[in-house]
Enzyme design. Structure first.
Site, mmCIF file in Angstrom:
data_model
loop_
_atom_site.group_PDB
_atom_site.id
_atom_site.type_symbol
_atom_site.label_atom_id
_atom_site.label_comp_id
_atom_site.label_asym_id
_atom_site.label_seq_id
_atom_site.Cartn_x
_atom_site.Cartn_y
_atom_site.Cartn_z
ATOM 1 N N LYS A 189 67.248 13.751 -12.216
ATOM 2 C CA LYS A 189 67.729 14.821 -11.580
ATOM 3 C C LYS A 189 69.077 14.289 -10.993
ATOM 4 C CE LYS A 189 65.310 13.033 -7.464
ATOM 5 N NZ LYS A 189 64.572 13.556 -6.609
ATOM 6 N N ARG B 105 57.135 17.974 2.583
ATOM 7 C CA ARG B 105 58.489 18.516 1.893
ATOM 8 C C ARG B 105 58.114 19.631 0.905
ATOM 9 N NH1 ARG B 105 62.349 14.009 -0.925
ATOM 10 N NH2 ARG B 105 60.553 14.225 -2.570
ATOM 11 N N TYR C 163 95.862 6.297 8.737
ATOM 12 C CA TYR C 163 95.659 7.449 9.783
ATOM 13 C C TYR C 163 95.190 7.013 11.032
ATOM 14 C CZ TYR C 163 96.108 10.853 6.143
ATOM 15 O OH TYR C 163 96.522 11.809 5.335
ATOM 16 N N MET D 32 91.324 10.496 1.618
ATOM 17 C CA MET D 32 90.788 11.185 0.442
ATOM 18 C C MET D 32 90.937 10.542 -1.017
ATOM 19 S SD MET D 32 91.700 15.062 -0.407
ATOM 20 C CE MET D 32 91.174 15.825 0.805
#
Length: 348
Positions: free
Chosen positions: A37, A132, A246, A294
Site C-alpha cells: 500500500k 480501527r 530562518y 522547504m
C-alpha cells in the site's frame, strides 16, 4: 563556493526487498503475502510489485481499490490483490475490472458487495480489539452464518501492538481472533511483520509483511533497502555570533563551516527533525543546524577536511528508523513521505 543545483538521489534496492520477503517467508510454515500500500511504502509500486512477484509473492495487500488498480497494471493477471478498505461505494467497477478482493469491514459493506458483485471473491476483516477496521464481535456474531454462506476467501484481523512483544494486547487479540473464528474452515490471517516475529501461534494460514520488506523495524534483521544522498549546493564559513537560517534558530558559538544541501520538508524530510538530525559522510556524523526549510537544510561540516559534493541522510550509517527517531516518529512516516523530486535509482 557555489555548486551546481541538482536533486537528491534516492537509491532503492529491489534485490534487498526481495531478500527481505524471502527471509520473512522462511520464518513461517504458511503462505506469505506482501503489503504494498501507499505506493509500496513510497518506493514505487510499479517497480516493487513485479520484484516481489518475481521473488515468489502471489498475494498482495493495498489500502484502497484505486491502489489495487495501479498494482494490477504493474503485475498483470494472476497474483491476488486484497483491499483493506473493503468495498466502498463506487468501487464495484474497479473491483471487477482489476479482479480485486475487498476485505469486508461491516454489514453494510457485505450487503453492498453481494448486491453489486454477486459471486465475486471477498474476504472478511474482524476487529479483535484495535478499534480501527473490521466487524466487532457482536456485529460478527449476528452475521457470521450469513457471511460464511457467501464463501469468503479469507478472514483476517490486525494486531495493534505487535512491535512490543511483551504487550498484553497481543495475547488478548490472539484469543479474540481464535474465539471469533472457531470452527470456521476458511484461511485465516492475523500477522504483519511484527506478528511474524511473535511466533508460530500468530501465523495461521497467511502472513502479510509490510514494513519489514522495506528495511524497517521491528524486523531488525532486514537487509537495508534505501539510501538517500543529498547534494551540497553551497558552503560558507560562519563567524562566532552569526546566525544560520530562518528565525536565527542557530547562532554559532565558534567559527563554523556550514553546508547547504538540496532537500527539505517538500521532499519528505520533515521539519520536526530539526537540530536533532545528522547527516553522514564516510561514517562521520554531521549535525543539522537551524531549521529544516522547504528545499534546503544546513549542516555543520566543520569536522571534515573538505566539503564533499554529497552528504548522506539514509544509508549505511543511519537507517530509516534512525532518521525517524530524529523527529520522534516511525520509519513508516519517513518512507512514505520521501518526495517526488528525488532522482530515483533502482538496483536490480
Amino acid at each position: 563556493m557555489p555548486k551546481p543545483m541538482t536533486t537528491a538521489t534516492l537509491t532503492i534496492d529491489l534485490t534487498a526487498i526481495a531478500a527481505n520477503w524471502r527471509a520473512l517467508d522462511k520464518l513461517t510454515d504458511c503462505e506469505t503475502a506482501a503489503v504494498i500500500k501507499a505506493d509500496a511504502y513510497g518506493l514505487g509500486v510499479a517497480k516493487v510489485g513485479p520484484a516481489l512477484a518475481a521473488a515468489g509473492a502471489r498475494l498482495f495487500f493495498v489500502a484502497a481499490a484505486e491502489e489495487g488498480t495501479l498494482l494490477r497494471r504493474a503485475l498483470g493477471p494472476g497474483p491476488g490483490i486484497c483491499v483493506f478498505s473493503g468495498h466502498m461505494p463506487g468501487d464495484a467497477d474497479m473491483i471487477r475490472a482489476a479482479n480485486l478482493t475487498p476485505l469486508i469491514n461491516s454489514v453494510d459493506q457485505l450487503l453492498c458487495h453481494v448486491e453489486a458483485l454477486p459471486g465475486h471473491p471477498f474476504g472478511i476483516q474482524l476487529d479483535t480489539g484495535m478499534n480501527r477496521l473490521g466487524m466487532e464481535p457482536a456485529e460478527w456474531s449476528a452475521v457470521r452464518d450469513i457471511a460464511i454462506a457467501q464463501k469468503p476467501v479469507m478472514i483476517m484481523s490486525h494486531l495493534a501492538c505487535a512491535d512490543a512483544p511483551d504487550h498484553l494486547m497481543n495475547q488478548m487479540q490472539l484469543d479474540n481472533f481464535n474465539d471469533m473464528t472457531e470452527g470456521i474452515d476458511i484461511p485465516r490471517s492475523l500477522s504483519a511483520t511484527g506478528g511474524i516475529l511473535l511466533g508460530d501461534k500468530y501465523h495461521f494460514d497467511l502472513t502479510r509483511p509490510g514494513v519489514g520488506l522495506y528495511g524497517g523495524l521491528p524486523y531488525i534483521d532486514a537487509t537495508p533497502v534505501v539510501s538517500l544522498d543529498v547534494p551540497v549546493i553551497q558552503f560558507r564559513d560562519v563567524a562566532a555570533g552569526e546566525s544560520v537560517g530562518y528565525a536565527n534558530a542557530f547562532v554559532a558559538k565558534s567559527p563554523t563551516r556550514v553546508a547547504t544541501v538540496a532537500a527539505g520538508y517538500a521532499d519528505g524530510l520533515i521539519r520536526a527533525m530539526g537540530a536533532q538530525a545528522t547527516f553522514t559522510h564516510e561514517g562521520h556524523k554531521l549535525p543539522v543546524i537551524g531549521r529544516v526549510s522547504m528545499d534546503m537544510i544546513t549542516v555543520d561540516v566543520s569536522s571534515l577536511p573538505d566539503v564533499p559534493e554529497h552528504l548522506q541522510l539514509i544509508g549505511t550509517h543511519q537507517s530509516v528508523d534512525t532518521v525517524a527517531g530524529f523527529a520522534d516518529t516511525i520509519g513508516y512516516e519517513i518512507l512514505t513521505s520521501l518526495g517526488a523530486r528525488y532522482d530515483r535509482i533502482y538496483l536490480t
